[in-house]
Write an enzyme that holds these catalytic residues in place. Structure first.
Site, mmCIF file in Angstrom:
data_model
loop_
_atom_site.group_PDB
_atom_site.id
_atom_site.type_symbol
_atom_site.label_atom_id
_atom_site.label_comp_id
_atom_site.label_asym_id
_atom_site.label_seq_id
_atom_site.Cartn_x
_atom_site.Cartn_y
_atom_site.Cartn_z
ATOM 1 N N CYS A 113 33.948 33.067 33.395
ATOM 2 C CA CYS A 113 33.518 33.651 34.654
ATOM 3 C C CYS A 113 32.171 33.040 35.190
ATOM 4 O O CYS A 113 31.964 33.415 36.471
ATOM 5 C CB CYS A 113 33.128 35.351 34.676
ATOM 6 N N CYS A 116 36.029 48.790 37.003
ATOM 7 C CA CYS A 116 36.664 47.288 36.637
ATOM 8 C C CYS A 116 36.598 46.512 37.914
ATOM 9 O O CYS A 116 37.066 47.038 39.110
ATOM 10 C CB CYS A 116 37.914 47.450 36.083
ATOM 11 N N ILE A 170 41.411 41.897 40.552
ATOM 12 C CA ILE A 170 42.294 40.427 40.413
ATOM 13 C C ILE A 170 42.248 40.004 41.815
ATOM 14 O O ILE A 170 42.936 40.610 42.823
ATOM 15 C CB ILE A 170 43.614 40.847 39.844
ATOM 16 N N LYS A 226 32.741 44.088 42.305
ATOM 17 C CA LYS A 226 33.443 45.329 42.216
ATOM 18 C C LYS A 226 34.233 45.606 43.711
ATOM 19 O O LYS A 226 35.368 46.152 43.542
ATOM 20 C CB LYS A 226 32.571 46.488 41.944
ATOM 21 N N HIS A 260 36.751 39.111 42.398
ATOM 22 C CA HIS A 260 36.322 38.297 41.152
ATOM 23 C C HIS A 260 37.263 37.272 41.047
ATOM 24 O O HIS A 260 37.965 37.093 40.057
ATOM 25 C CB HIS A 260 36.064 39.218 39.922
#
Length: 390
Positions: free
Chosen positions: A86, A213, A216, A333, A337
């Site tokens: 990441c 989380c 995507i 968030k 990402h």
């Protein structure tokens, strides 16, 4: 004589489920735009540095070679692809800086991108597990979210249930994301929605809910670096007061999983290099791949003693109107990402703040900005401290 590298231009597209079919197309959208923003052209570039994790998101690899397809002037420019989970985007950026500061070139194009949404969700989860230690962690329920679910459970076991504080972090970042034109979700979800477990906000990997989380995402961002002796020839220059990269051991079984020791060391070393303290920072863009990560990062950066980051949240210290705003962009968030793009994107967000061009995200008078980007579960840790030089 070698010179320090400065950021002269950038480009960023909105993150989300995009119509572009692959990273080649995504990178083309930002690479030439970043050069134009810097007042430069393909013929001026001495090196290309590409951050794409891939690892199965698409069959086409050899990602470093794809950028030149957007501009014939880039055809013979040395190009290198970097991958560091990441933190892939920051790895590309730091390597490009090393290229300039070694004296091997004067202009570098850094491009970060990822196309994630073209794969089914189970496949995406399995690809992301490549950022963990598969020999021991491949069977953790919930995939990579499960890795951070275990981290959250361990943190709660030692320091109490902080689900409410995680929901406050999620709500803060979604509130901030409303003002970010590049954010994947521009909706203020509110604390109650983020805190309650429901059909729309179920547990993903207990105790983490869906709103704990990151998303995507597809997306891309680019940065143009120049040698500081060229600063007079470009419209702007952002200087690195410090940059540090510290790794930690990959398997969670061989370290304290909630210490984020590599992150803490990176922060200490960067602040020392900059001759600064957290009080000198006007804001921080930090890596909230999961809300528990942001909570622990408060402790790693020195905002709170171990186990007491909940006080930072409760006191509103990291809100946009707080003492040290964290993720005024909405963070991963809200912004999204796309793995390879994230580190580049975070630095672009910092540059926008420093040039007073962040629009509704703007922290008034921002002069010094910290960026923390990490790969895996705080394995590859990058801290940048930036200021405007021109």
């Amino acid at each position: 004589m070698a010179h320090k590298a400065v950021i002269a231009g950038w480009s960023h597209i909105p993150f989300g489920k995009l119509i572009e079919p692959d990273t080649e197309t995504l990178m083309a959208r930002v690479s030439l735009a970043a050069l134009q923003h810097a007042g430069l052209a393909g013929k001026d570039v001495d090196g290309i540095y590409v951050g794409v994790m891939n690892n199965g998101f698409q069959k086409q690899d050899f990602q470093g070679a794809l950028v030149a397809l957007a501009d014939p002037d880039l055809a013979y420019v040395p190009a290198t692809r970097l991958e560091n989970a990441c933190a892939t985007g920051s790895a590309a950026l730091y390597t490009a800086m090393d290229f300039i500061e070694s004296g091997r070139g004067r202009v570098a194009l850094v491009v970060g991108a990822e196309k994630m949404t073209s794969r089914p969700t189970p496949e995406i989860g399995d690809i992301l597990l490549n950022a963990s230690y598969r020999k021991e962690e491949a069977d953790i329920e919930g995939g990579f979210a499960g890795v951070f679910g275990k981290i959250a459970a361990e943190y709660f076991s030692r320091h109490g249930d902080r689900s409410r504080e995680l929901a406050m972090i999620a709500a803060k970042n979604h509130h901030n994301g409303v003002s970010n034109p590049y954010a994947q979700i521009r909706k203020d979800l509110g604390f109650d929605f983020c805190n309650d477990v429901s059909d729309k906000n179920p547990y993903v990997a207990q105790p983490l809910r869906r709103t704990d989380c990151s998303l995507i995402s597809d997306g891309a961002a680019a940065i143009v670096l120049v040698s500081e002796d060229l600063a007079a020839d470009v419209p702007r220059a952002i200087r690195f007061k410090a940059r540090q990269h510290v790794n930690d051991i990959l398997p969670l079984s061989r370290r304290d999983p909630i210490a984020f020791e590599g992150a803490a060391r990176a922060w200490r070393q960067a602040l020392a290099e900059a001759g600064a303290t957290l009080d000198d920072l006007d804001l921080v863009e930090t890596h909230d791949c999961f809300t528990i990560a942001e909570l622990i990062e408060y402790e790693a950066m020195g905002l709170a003693p171990r186990g007491e980051a909940y006080k930072v949240v409760q006191e509103g210290i990291t809100r946009k109107d707080g003492r040290l705003p964290v993720n005024p962009s909405g963070g991963l968030k809200s912004k999204g990402h796309p793995i390879g793009a994230t580190g580049v994107s975070m630095h672009v967000m910092a540059c926008m703040q420093l040039t007073d061009s962040a629009g509704g995200m703007q922290i008034p008078g921002a002069a010094t900005v910290g960026v923390f980007n990490m790969g895996g579960a705080a394995v590859a840790n990058y801290v940048s401290i930036l200021e405007r030089a021109k």
